[in-house]
Design an enzyme around this catalytic site. Sequence first.
Site, PDB file in Angstrom:
ATOM      1  N   SER A 146       0.846  -1.193   0.000  1.00 37.99           N
ATOM      2  CA  SER A 146       0.000   0.000   0.000  1.00 37.99           C
ATOM      3  C   SER A 146       0.878   1.237   0.000  1.00 37.99           C
ATOM      4  O   SER A 146       1.950   1.239   0.610  1.00 37.99           O
ATOM      5  CB  SER A 146      -0.894   0.032   1.238  1.00 37.99           C
ATOM      6  OG  SER A 146      -1.558   1.281   1.353  1.00 37.99           O
ATOM      7  N   TYR A 160      -2.321  -0.887   9.947  1.00 39.13           N
ATOM      8  CA  TYR A 160      -2.388  -1.170   8.508  1.00 39.13           C
ATOM      9  C   TYR A 160      -1.106  -0.714   7.809  1.00 39.13           C
ATOM     10  O   TYR A 160      -0.516  -1.453   7.014  1.00 39.13           O
ATOM     11  CB  TYR A 160      -3.605  -0.469   7.904  1.00 39.13           C
ATOM     12  CG  TYR A 160      -3.694  -0.567   6.403  1.00 39.13           C
ATOM     13  CD1 TYR A 160      -4.252  -1.685   5.797  1.00 39.13           C
ATOM     14  CD2 TYR A 160      -3.232   0.467   5.591  1.00 39.13           C
ATOM     15  CE1 TYR A 160      -4.336  -1.773   4.420  1.00 39.13           C
ATOM     16  CE2 TYR A 160      -3.314   0.386   4.220  1.00 39.13           C
ATOM     17  CZ  TYR A 160      -3.871  -0.735   3.639  1.00 39.13           C
ATOM     18  OH  TYR A 160      -3.944  -0.818   2.260  1.00 39.13           O
TER      19      TYR A 160
END
Length: 230
Positions: A146, A160
């Site tokens: 990401s 995350y």
Amino acid sequence: MSARFAGQIVLVTGGGEGIGRAASVAFAGEGATVVVAGRHLETLDSTCELIARRGGKADLVVADPSGLGDDGAEYIVAETVRRHGALDVAFNNVTELGPNQPVGEICEKVWAETLTANLTGVWLAMKHEIAHMEKAGRGVIVNTASNIGAQGMLPGLGAYAASKAAVSALTQTAAREYADRGIRINAISPCPLGRGASVEQIADTVVWLASEEASYIVGHDLVLDRKTTV
């Protein structure tokens, strides 16, 4: 239909929705037999039906890609190879955002669950994918990291971000370890929450990265977004 992946078996974890579904459809459109894996039969079945309506070939495996044993990553890879006799490409795409919380407010349970889903799951998938690909002498793996992990964007997603940054590091390490064994490993880093490329654009990038056209790219984390800073 194009034939860039004709005769190849492609495994997509998290193939029931979003980027995973779009990539599954894209790989099938290029001639691959696509195995979509994840926890929810209904969404996986919908992906397979979509592929079938477009004239492609698809199969599904219901299991938890971050799990151990009979219902986890090892089972997914083993079942793919058992049914289809090969595993040419794997796209490890399971992603869990987790709650939006400052780092100091993340509880141990949420931290552990987020890292298990996003990092341990990718490691387990790679572990078993690599074992098969080593025997075959070739293979391609693409992991979903990401750009939050790469750039520290969007405060409130610390677990995350940490897990996805670790996926990027794991990808680059594994790429160096297995490049001379015929296994090519890379990652993509899309922006979550719809703030970057469309899922179809990301899927096209994954397909290209897994193709012979990108055979010179090894150990790269390709950031996919409209901006590099916020």
